[in-house]
Design an enzyme around this catalytic site. Structure first.
Site, PDB file in Angstrom:
ATOM      1  N   GLY A   1       0.819  -1.126  -0.067  1.00 20.46           N
ATOM      2  CA  GLY A   1      -0.068  -0.118   0.072  1.00 20.46           C
ATOM      3  C   GLY A   1       0.853   1.228  -0.021  1.00 20.46           C
ATOM      4  N   ASP A   2       0.585   2.275  -0.672  1.00 22.93           N
ATOM      5  CA  ASP A   2       1.494   3.416  -0.907  1.00 22.93           C
ATOM      6  C   ASP A   2       1.973   3.837   0.229  1.00 22.93           C
ATOM      7  OD1 ASP A   2      -0.993   4.747   0.103  1.00 22.93           O
ATOM      8  OD2 ASP A   2      -0.489   6.422  -1.200  1.00 22.93           O
TER       9      ASP A   2
ATOM     10  N   GLY B   1       8.537  10.219 -12.935  1.00 21.72           N
ATOM     11  CA  GLY B   1       9.148   9.100 -13.388  1.00 21.72           C
ATOM     12  C   GLY B   1      10.570   8.760 -13.849  1.00 21.72           C
TER      13      GLY B   1
ATOM     14  N   ALA C   1       7.861   2.533  -6.963  1.00 27.27           N
ATOM     15  CA  ALA C   1       8.638   3.418  -7.437  1.00 27.27           C
ATOM     16  C   ALA C   1       8.594   4.883  -6.808  1.00 27.27           C
ATOM     17  CB  ALA C   1       8.821   3.578  -8.990  1.00 27.27           C
ATOM     18  N   GLY C   2       7.357   5.468  -7.060  1.00 26.94           N
ATOM     19  CA  GLY C   2       7.374   6.804  -6.312  1.00 26.94           C
ATOM     20  C   GLY C   2       7.247   6.705  -4.994  1.00 26.94           C
ATOM     21  N   ASP C   3       6.591   5.592  -4.268  1.00 22.25           N
ATOM     22  CA  ASP C   3       6.581   5.679  -2.731  1.00 22.25           C
ATOM     23  C   ASP C   3       7.908   5.597  -2.166  1.00 22.25           C
ATOM     24  OD1 ASP C   3       3.737   5.301  -3.296  1.00 22.25           O
ATOM     25  OD2 ASP C   3       3.789   3.034  -3.278  1.00 22.25           O
TER      26      ASP C   3
END
Length: 330
Positions: A40-41, A242, A271-273
């Site tokens: 989960g983020d 990104g 990736a963003g988290d």
């Protein structure tokens, strides 16, 4: 973000709460062997933040609601094994955790299938049983949440959370927001926009994915986005794009930090988290925004080379020690 609150000038550990939803994560192919973990983020961010922050410097708490079932108990054990405290977790006995299934294409891009409509986390801030959790937010130095944290809540829970964050900020907490916009979680875009605006007025550090905000707010370019965040009073913005460079805005100015090239992407989940967690970890340990973005790129580049949201502990990259800025950046 307030430089004086980083660990460089603290004699006690900084207390960070992450608010959101942990779900049962499954990945594989339908009809074949399935691997089950948790993710989960905000939970992904909590794990990576805990791994990158010495416990003597930063304590990490996860705030959510779970059921009384075996999966809920197992996910809480997994948090504690990562050094994440679960003392601010509400147990709703008649509810279960949400579940999602990850499928990835040959280029590592992922597709998610969700079962979360009746998840316990949706009700985490409903009713008087949530009062203690909401009041506890004022005792943290930093509170981290995402657009998904807002989206999953009931209208009552979202309103009560915003009010609690106002009290926490008045008590000295810094609010960190990762925009993570997921259209299918909202009844309509305007409801999401209003919730984001309410939170951004309280936000000190925004960790923003460009594509998400371009969809939600219709920003034409990054200058328009930065202008909107400045008008909302957000003092530090890290704009994630990104595999492209990260753009940073602080009162000291704007600058760009290039991403790290990855030859073979396996899975872009988290990736963003992971970028957000590494950015915050660096800032909490006294690093400046440019160093923090480099940490974020380094961890994200490693994460996309593994399947699933959380890479093995042994695969964590070496970050070094952030140097303290000579001049306050934010």
């Amino acid at each position: 973000m307030d430089e004086t609150r980083t660990h460089g000038s603290h004699t006690r550990p900084l207390k960070v709460a992450l608010v959101g939803e942990c779900m049962i994560e499954m990945r594989g192919e339908p009809g074949a062997t399935i691997t089950q973990t948790f993710g989960g983020d905000t939970l992904n961010a909590a794990v990576y933040l805990a791994r990158l922050s010495g416990r003597s410097a930063v304590t990490v708490d996860y705030m959510t609601a779970v059921g009384g079932d075996a999966f809920s108990l197992a996910m809480r054990r997994s948090w504690r094994n990562e050094g994440i405290a679960d003392v601010h977790v509400r147990v709703i006995e008649d509810a279960l955790p949400g579940l999602y299934f990850i499928q990835t294409d040959p280029h590592g891009e992922r597709r998610f299938l969700y079962w979360r409509g009746e998840a316990a986390a949706r009700r985490m801030f409903d009713g008087p049983e949530a009062d203690a959790m909401l009041d506890a937010l004022a005792g943290f130095d930093y509170v981290y949440l995402s657009g998904i944290s807002l989206a999953i809540l009931t209208l009552e829970g979202r309103k009560r959370l915003i009010q609690a964050l106002q009290r926490a900020r008045q008590a000295g907490a810094c609010i960190v927001f990762d925009n993570n916009y997921r259209p299918h979680l909202w009844p309509d875009p305007e409801t999401a926009r209003q919730a984001y605006r309410d939170l951004l007025r309280l936000t000190d550090l925004a960790l923003v994915t460009w594509d998400d905000d371009a969809i939600l707010f219709g920003y034409r370019d990054t200058d328009t986005l930065f202008g909107a965040y400045a008008q909302a009073g957000v003092s530090e913005v890290a704009l994630k794009r990104g595999a492209a460079s990260c753009l940073i805005q602080t009162p000291a100015g704007h600058f760009e930090v290039p991403a790290q090239n990855v030859a073979h992407v396996i899975d872009t989940t988290a990736a963003g988290d992971s970028f957000s967690a590494a950015y915050l970890a660096c800032r909490l340990q006294g690093g400046d925004p440019e160093q923090a973005a480099r940490w974020g790129h380094r961890l994200a580049a490693q994460v996309v080379q593994y399947r699933g949201a959380l890479i093995p502990q042994a695969a964590m990259p070496s970050m070094g020690t952030p140097s303290f800025p000579s001049v306050a950046q934010v």
